[in-house]
Design a protein around this motif. Sequence first.
Motif, PDB file in Angstrom:
ATOM      1  N   ASN A  74     -72.337 -21.770 -33.501  1.00 35.25           N
ATOM      2  CA  ASN A  74     -71.783 -20.431 -33.658  1.00 35.25           C
ATOM      3  C   ASN A  74     -70.348 -20.515 -34.151  1.00 35.25           C
ATOM      4  O   ASN A  74     -69.696 -21.562 -34.033  1.00 35.25           O
ATOM      5  CB  ASN A  74     -71.805 -19.707 -32.301  1.00 35.25           C
ATOM      6  CG  ASN A  74     -73.212 -19.446 -31.807  1.00 35.25           C
ATOM      7  OD1 ASN A  74     -73.866 -18.516 -32.227  1.00 35.25           O
ATOM      8  ND2 ASN A  74     -73.684 -20.297 -30.895  1.00 35.25           N
ATOM      9  N   VAL A 134     -67.807 -19.524 -32.710  1.00 32.22           N
ATOM     10  CA  VAL A 134     -66.946 -19.938 -31.605  1.00 32.22           C
ATOM     11  C   VAL A 134     -66.893 -21.458 -31.497  1.00 32.22           C
ATOM     12  O   VAL A 134     -65.860 -22.026 -31.108  1.00 32.22           O
ATOM     13  CB  VAL A 134     -67.415 -19.300 -30.271  1.00 32.22           C
ATOM     14  CG1 VAL A 134     -68.790 -19.805 -29.863  1.00 32.22           C
ATOM     15  CG2 VAL A 134     -66.411 -19.554 -29.153  1.00 32.22           C
ATOM     16  N   ASP A 135     -67.970 -22.164 -31.858  1.00 37.56           N
ATOM     17  CA  ASP A 135     -67.972 -23.622 -31.848  1.00 37.56           C
ATOM     18  C   ASP A 135     -66.967 -24.162 -32.865  1.00 37.56           C
ATOM     19  O   ASP A 135     -66.172 -25.060 -32.552  1.00 37.56           O
ATOM     20  CB  ASP A 135     -69.363 -24.171 -32.191  1.00 37.56           C
ATOM     21  CG  ASP A 135     -70.410 -23.865 -31.149  1.00 37.56           C
ATOM     22  OD1 ASP A 135     -70.679 -24.735 -30.309  1.00 37.56           O
ATOM     23  OD2 ASP A 135     -70.967 -22.759 -31.173  1.00 37.56           O
ATOM     24  N   LYS A 137     -64.427 -22.614 -34.305  1.00 34.99           N
ATOM     25  CA  LYS A 137     -63.047 -22.244 -33.974  1.00 34.99           C
ATOM     26  C   LYS A 137     -62.495 -23.135 -32.866  1.00 34.99           C
ATOM     27  O   LYS A 137     -61.329 -23.547 -32.900  1.00 34.99           O
ATOM     28  CB  LYS A 137     -62.988 -20.778 -33.553  1.00 34.99           C
ATOM     29  CG  LYS A 137     -63.245 -19.792 -34.688  1.00 34.99           C
ATOM     30  CD  LYS A 137     -63.271 -18.351 -34.181  1.00 34.99           C
ATOM     31  CE  LYS A 137     -63.600 -17.382 -35.296  1.00 34.99           C
ATOM     32  NZ  LYS A 137     -63.700 -15.979 -34.789  1.00 34.99           N
ATOM     33  N   THR A 138     -63.341 -23.433 -31.870  1.00 34.89           N
ATOM     34  CA  THR A 138     -62.900 -24.301 -30.780  1.00 34.89           C
ATOM     35  C   THR A 138     -62.610 -25.700 -31.292  1.00 34.89           C
ATOM     36  O   THR A 138     -61.609 -26.320 -30.928  1.00 34.89           O
ATOM     37  CB  THR A 138     -63.962 -24.351 -29.668  1.00 34.89           C
ATOM     38  OG1 THR A 138     -64.220 -23.022 -29.194  1.00 34.89           O
ATOM     39  CG2 THR A 138     -63.487 -25.204 -28.505  1.00 34.89           C
ATOM     40  N   TRP A 154     -73.173 -23.974 -27.054  1.00 31.60           N
ATOM     41  CA  TRP A 154     -73.584 -22.957 -26.094  1.00 31.60           C
ATOM     42  C   TRP A 154     -75.094 -22.708 -26.178  1.00 31.60           C
ATOM     43  O   TRP A 154     -75.799 -22.855 -25.204  1.00 31.60           O
ATOM     44  CB  TRP A 154     -72.771 -21.668 -26.309  1.00 31.60           C
ATOM     45  CG  TRP A 154     -71.401 -21.809 -25.727  1.00 31.60           C
ATOM     46  CD1 TRP A 154     -71.040 -21.587 -24.421  1.00 31.60           C
ATOM     47  CD2 TRP A 154     -70.224 -22.278 -26.379  1.00 31.60           C
ATOM     48  NE1 TRP A 154     -69.700 -21.869 -24.233  1.00 31.60           N
ATOM     49  CE2 TRP A 154     -69.176 -22.304 -25.412  1.00 31.60           C
ATOM     50  CE3 TRP A 154     -69.938 -22.684 -27.679  1.00 31.60           C
ATOM     51  CZ2 TRP A 154     -67.875 -22.697 -25.722  1.00 31.60           C
ATOM     52  CZ3 TRP A 154     -68.635 -23.077 -27.989  1.00 31.60           C
ATOM     53  CH2 TRP A 154     -67.635 -23.090 -27.006  1.00 31.60           C
ATOM     54  N   LEU A 212     -68.506 -20.816 -20.316  1.00 31.11           N
ATOM     55  CA  LEU A 212     -67.220 -21.315 -20.787  1.00 31.11           C
ATOM     56  C   LEU A 212     -66.626 -22.382 -19.877  1.00 31.11           C
ATOM     57  O   LEU A 212     -65.732 -23.121 -20.293  1.00 31.11           O
ATOM     58  CB  LEU A 212     -66.226 -20.150 -20.899  1.00 31.11           C
ATOM     59  CG  LEU A 212     -66.538 -19.083 -21.951  1.00 31.11           C
ATOM     60  CD1 LEU A 212     -65.554 -17.927 -21.823  1.00 31.11           C
ATOM     61  CD2 LEU A 212     -66.498 -19.672 -23.356  1.00 31.11           C
ATOM     62  N   THR A 271     -76.495 -14.993 -29.636  1.00 35.25           N
ATOM     63  CA  THR A 271     -76.442 -13.781 -30.454  1.00 35.25           C
ATOM     64  C   THR A 271     -77.368 -12.698 -29.902  1.00 35.25           C
ATOM     65  O   THR A 271     -77.043 -11.505 -29.941  1.00 35.25           O
ATOM     66  CB  THR A 271     -76.814 -14.095 -31.912  1.00 35.25           C
ATOM     67  OG1 THR A 271     -78.098 -14.743 -31.944  1.00 35.25           O
ATOM     68  CG2 THR A 271     -75.769 -14.982 -32.552  1.00 35.25           C
ATOM     69  N   THR A 282     -75.662 -11.103 -26.881  1.00 39.84           N
ATOM     70  CA  THR A 282     -74.567 -10.254 -27.338  1.00 39.84           C
ATOM     71  C   THR A 282     -75.092  -8.945 -27.916  1.00 39.84           C
ATOM     72  O   THR A 282     -74.575  -7.864 -27.613  1.00 39.84           O
ATOM     73  CB  THR A 282     -73.729 -10.998 -28.396  1.00 39.84           C
ATOM     74  OG1 THR A 282     -73.244 -12.221 -27.841  1.00 39.84           O
ATOM     75  CG2 THR A 282     -72.559 -10.158 -28.858  1.00 39.84           C
ATOM     76  N   ASP A 335     -64.993  -9.272 -31.904  1.00 34.92           N
ATOM     77  CA  ASP A 335     -63.866 -10.100 -32.323  1.00 34.92           C
ATOM     78  C   ASP A 335     -62.639  -9.723 -31.500  1.00 34.92           C
ATOM     79  O   ASP A 335     -62.684  -8.800 -30.679  1.00 34.92           O
ATOM     80  CB  ASP A 335     -63.605  -9.948 -33.820  1.00 34.92           C
ATOM     81  CG  ASP A 335     -63.349  -8.495 -34.217  1.00 34.92           C
ATOM     82  OD1 ASP A 335     -63.700  -7.579 -33.454  1.00 34.92           O
ATOM     83  OD2 ASP A 335     -62.771  -8.280 -35.304  1.00 34.92           O
ATOM     84  N   ASP A 336     -61.537 -10.434 -31.698  1.00 35.66           N
ATOM     85  CA  ASP A 336     -60.373 -10.194 -30.845  1.00 35.66           C
ATOM     86  C   ASP A 336     -59.065 -10.291 -31.623  1.00 35.66           C
ATOM     87  O   ASP A 336     -58.211 -11.121 -31.301  1.00 35.66           O
ATOM     88  CB  ASP A 336     -60.359 -11.160 -29.662  1.00 35.66           C
ATOM     89  CG  ASP A 336     -60.598 -12.597 -30.101  1.00 35.66           C
ATOM     90  OD1 ASP A 336     -60.642 -12.857 -31.321  1.00 35.66           O
ATOM     91  OD2 ASP A 336     -60.729 -13.451 -29.214  1.00 35.66           O
ATOM     92  N   LEU A 340     -68.448  -9.384 -24.508  1.00 35.94           N
ATOM     93  CA  LEU A 340     -68.364 -10.838 -24.410  1.00 35.94           C
ATOM     94  C   LEU A 340     -69.493 -11.294 -23.500  1.00 35.94           C
ATOM     95  O   LEU A 340     -69.499 -10.998 -22.308  1.00 35.94           O
ATOM     96  CB  LEU A 340     -67.014 -11.265 -23.838  1.00 35.94           C
ATOM     97  CG  LEU A 340     -66.811 -12.781 -23.690  1.00 35.94           C
ATOM     98  CD1 LEU A 340     -66.770 -13.469 -25.044  1.00 35.94           C
ATOM     99  CD2 LEU A 340     -65.540 -13.078 -22.904  1.00 35.94           C
TER     100      LEU A 340
END
Length: 344
Positions: A59, A61-62, A64-65, A78, A106, A141, A144, A256-257, A277
């Motif tokens: 994803n 998030v993967d 970005k991390t 995840w 998390l 997904t 979410t 998103d944030d 989230l």
Amino acid sequence: MTDTATHRTGRDVPTTTRAFLAQGGRSVRDEDAFVVRDVPLHPVRPHDLLVRVEAVSVNPVDTKTRQGLRSGTKQLGWDASGVVEAVGSEVTRFSVGDAVWYAGTLDRPGTNAELHLVDERLVGRRPATLDHAEAAALPLTGITAWETLFDRFRLTESSTGTLLVVGAPGGVGSVLVQLAKARTGLTVLGTAGRSESRDWVSSMGADHVVDHHDLVGGVRSVAPDGVDYVFTAHSAGNVTTFADLVRPFGQITAIDDPRGLDLYPLKRKSIAWHWELMFTRSAFGTPDMGEQGLLLDALADLVDAGRVRTTATSVVRGLDPAGLREAHRQVAGGTAIGKVVVAR
């Protein structure tokens, strides 16, 4: 491992597993962006399942991390689809040998490993009509999208109105369009840019596909009076546009944030803004944490009934450093449609 876990499997349970760790300070182009390490498996908690991971998905998030990891290593991942190897003392919903799917938490090691521990309350049965690779595309997904529609918006099968899905070709958008058509009476508009993205959104069941480069013009051309609901994966710079397009007392859910987001333009129409989230339940151990596993079971029923299909569009073979590096490369490119999966 606990004695209880060993007893319920009928055999000894490993205390370590091979994990595929992201290395900090590396580009996805570097061959050592991911490395193999033997890592300890923590004791099985009462509600835990020990799962042999067969497939994971990558994803945003993967990526970005991983990009934010400056040093050291981290066990990412995840989404997972796999088979139960051992169960904790208070597990009631699953047995050894069951095929399951889930998105992790998390605060525990990620799914990029051969064996993974997860709380059974976050786990659902894998759809019988999907293999592990096809299934691994959907949990994060799907959760979410489900929570957006049925927890944040509180929609039902009798709900009507118009829903705008901003970012419809993405992982969440692809599932959300399908769920909205399968379990509500909404008219669904999805945004897209490229021709292949438009075709994908149409194939997910959207009633209309609008160009995200001219959001106001595209939406007004098919929904002159505006929309009742907006799901957005792209909020930055769009709040004023949403204030224009959303009807009075409408609702928006964002995943998103962007920092410093100004929601004042929504006030005049009394438009509600929700955050979604899917990690909130597990992060706080909420009393309804088990709803996440139950909704995955309900999603599996929809998949097996042919009403929702997998969003896997790329399957990389080899759950190993090379496979993960390739999957991260595809997702980090920003043009992926649907989901990228890594399978054994």
